[in-house]
Design a protein around this motif. Sequence first.
Motif, mmCIF file in Angstrom:
data_model
loop_
_atom_site.group_PDB
_atom_site.id
_atom_site.type_symbol
_atom_site.label_atom_id
_atom_site.label_comp_id
_atom_site.label_asym_id
_atom_site.label_seq_id
_atom_site.Cartn_x
_atom_site.Cartn_y
_atom_site.Cartn_z
ATOM 1 N N ASP A 1 29.874 23.620 29.525
ATOM 2 C CA ASP A 1 31.117 24.395 29.521
ATOM 3 C C ASP A 1 31.518 24.795 30.928
ATOM 4 N N TYR A 2 30.583 25.393 31.625
ATOM 5 C CA TYR A 2 30.862 25.885 32.964
ATOM 6 C C TYR A 2 31.262 24.739 33.902
ATOM 7 N N LEU A 3 30.472 23.662 33.891
ATOM 8 C CA LEU A 3 30.743 22.555 34.799
ATOM 9 C C LEU A 3 32.048 21.835 34.476
ATOM 10 N N ALA A 4 32.341 21.628 33.206
ATOM 11 C CA ALA A 4 33.589 20.947 32.824
ATOM 12 C C ALA A 4 34.791 21.793 33.216
ATOM 13 N N ASN A 5 34.713 23.081 32.963
ATOM 14 C CA ASN A 5 35.802 23.979 33.326
ATOM 15 C C ASN A 5 35.976 24.030 34.841
ATOM 16 N N GLY B 1 46.708 25.394 34.367
ATOM 17 C CA GLY B 1 46.491 25.672 32.943
ATOM 18 C C GLY B 1 46.192 24.406 32.162
ATOM 19 N N LEU B 2 46.916 23.337 32.470
ATOM 20 C CA LEU B 2 46.631 22.046 31.827
ATOM 21 C C LEU B 2 45.229 21.562 32.187
ATOM 22 N N GLY B 3 44.827 21.811 33.427
ATOM 23 C CA GLY B 3 43.472 21.449 33.844
ATOM 24 C C GLY B 3 42.416 22.183 33.048
ATOM 25 N N SER B 4 42.684 23.446 32.711
ATOM 26 C CA SER B 4 41.715 24.201 31.911
ATOM 27 C C SER B 4 41.601 23.628 30.503
ATOM 28 N N VAL B 5 42.718 23.169 29.948
ATOM 29 C CA VAL B 5 42.701 22.557 28.615
ATOM 30 C C VAL B 5 41.946 21.231 28.659
ATOM 31 N N VAL B 6 42.189 20.442 29.699
ATOM 32 C CA VAL B 6 41.473 19.172 29.859
ATOM 33 C C VAL B 6 39.969 19.436 29.961
ATOM 34 N N GLY B 7 39.595 20.450 30.729
ATOM 35 C CA GLY B 7 38.176 20.801 30.865
ATOM 36 C C GLY B 7 37.565 21.236 29.552
ATOM 37 N N LYS C 1 29.723 18.112 24.612
ATOM 38 C CA LYS C 1 28.790 18.926 23.835
ATOM 39 C C LYS C 1 28.601 18.368 22.430
ATOM 40 N N SER C 2 29.638 17.796 21.851
ATOM 41 C CA SER C 2 29.503 17.160 20.526
ATOM 42 C C SER C 2 28.502 16.017 20.595
ATOM 43 N N LEU C 3 28.616 15.208 21.620
ATOM 44 C CA LEU C 3 27.691 14.078 21.775
ATOM 45 C C LEU C 3 26.255 14.556 21.974
ATOM 46 N N ILE C 4 26.087 15.589 22.790
ATOM 47 C CA ILE C 4 24.743 16.142 23.006
ATOM 48 C C ILE C 4 24.178 16.691 21.704
ATOM 49 N N MET C 5 24.995 17.430 20.953
ATOM 50 C CA MET C 5 24.529 18.012 19.696
ATOM 51 C C MET C 5 24.202 16.933 18.666
ATOM 52 N N ILE C 6 25.012 15.892 18.610
ATOM 53 C CA ILE C 6 24.708 14.776 17.690
ATOM 54 C C ILE C 6 23.368 14.165 18.060
ATOM 55 N N PHE C 7 23.136 13.966 19.355
ATOM 56 C CA PHE C 7 21.855 13.409 19.794
ATOM 57 C C PHE C 7 20.708 14.337 19.395
ATOM 58 N N MET C 8 20.892 15.640 19.587
ATOM 59 C CA MET C 8 19.840 16.602 19.237
ATOM 60 C C MET C 8 19.514 16.552 17.748
ATOM 61 N N ILE C 9 20.547 16.472 16.923
ATOM 62 C CA ILE C 9 20.338 16.440 15.467
ATOM 63 C C ILE C 9 19.697 15.128 15.052
ATOM 64 N N VAL C 10 20.165 14.014 15.592
ATOM 65 C CA VAL C 10 19.583 12.704 15.250
ATOM 66 C C VAL C 10 18.124 12.672 15.671
ATOM 67 N N TYR C 11 17.814 13.170 16.875
ATOM 68 C CA TYR C 11 16.431 13.210 17.337
ATOM 69 C C TYR C 11 15.586 14.086 16.413
ATOM 70 N N PHE C 12 16.096 15.238 16.014
ATOM 71 C CA PHE C 12 15.412 16.105 15.073
ATOM 72 C C PHE C 12 15.110 15.358 13.778
ATOM 73 N N LEU C 13 16.117 14.673 13.237
ATOM 74 C CA LEU C 13 15.940 13.956 11.967
ATOM 75 C C LEU C 13 14.928 12.827 12.107
ATOM 76 N N ILE C 14 14.944 12.134 13.229
ATOM 77 C CA ILE C 14 13.963 11.060 13.460
ATOM 78 C C ILE C 14 12.548 11.640 13.478
ATOM 79 N N VAL C 15 12.392 12.789 14.107
ATOM 80 C CA VAL C 15 11.061 13.417 14.210
ATOM 81 C C VAL C 15 10.558 13.896 12.851
ATOM 82 N N VAL C 16 11.439 14.483 12.040
ATOM 83 C CA VAL C 16 10.963 15.117 10.807
ATOM 84 C C VAL C 16 11.003 14.202 9.575
ATOM 85 N N LEU C 17 11.769 13.135 9.627
ATOM 86 C CA LEU C 17 11.851 12.276 8.435
ATOM 87 C C LEU C 17 10.928 11.086 8.513
#
Length: 160
Positions: free
Chosen positions: A66-70, A130-136, A144-160
């Motif tokens: 969040d901080y870096l993108a903004n 202001g447009l730059g803040s929206v882009v960020g 963050k969606s991609l990171i979270m998807i990776f975290m969940i997939v990795y979790f599922l691989i470990v536990v299933l």
Amino acid sequence: MGIIAWLIISILFVLAFVGLVYPILPSSLFLLLSFVVYGIFYSFGDFHWTFWTIQIFLFILLFTTDYLANLFSLKKFGGSKAGMWGSTFGLLIGPFVIPFLGIIIGPFLGAVIAELLVHRISFSDAVKIGLGSVVGFIGSVVVKSLIMIFMIVYFLIVVL
């Protein structure tokens, strides 16, 4: 009992993704809590040190994204720290003032108003920032969606 555990874990996953567009909800903590719920219902033994090392690294990455993108997008569009703080304030307040569009309008208006008040720049430059803040914001949500998807997939691989 297993169905209840997976229902709770699934709800926590959904709340984590809702937290991407409603930043008042702590996305990362919902993900962490889902891992803890699994450990309580089943076993923490499934989580090796590599699992926790990777997940902690990704948690840190979520917080800094969040901080870096903004920061990156505001600087690229000519913004300053005032614009970044205004954008952050708008991001937190916007969704409550304007339920659906506030998530986009809030950071935009926050950055514009902050830049106009602090640096007394032209209105067109403030709108550009202001447009730059929206882009960020949109960029950080995608990353963050991609990171979270990776975290969940990795979790599922470990536990299933």
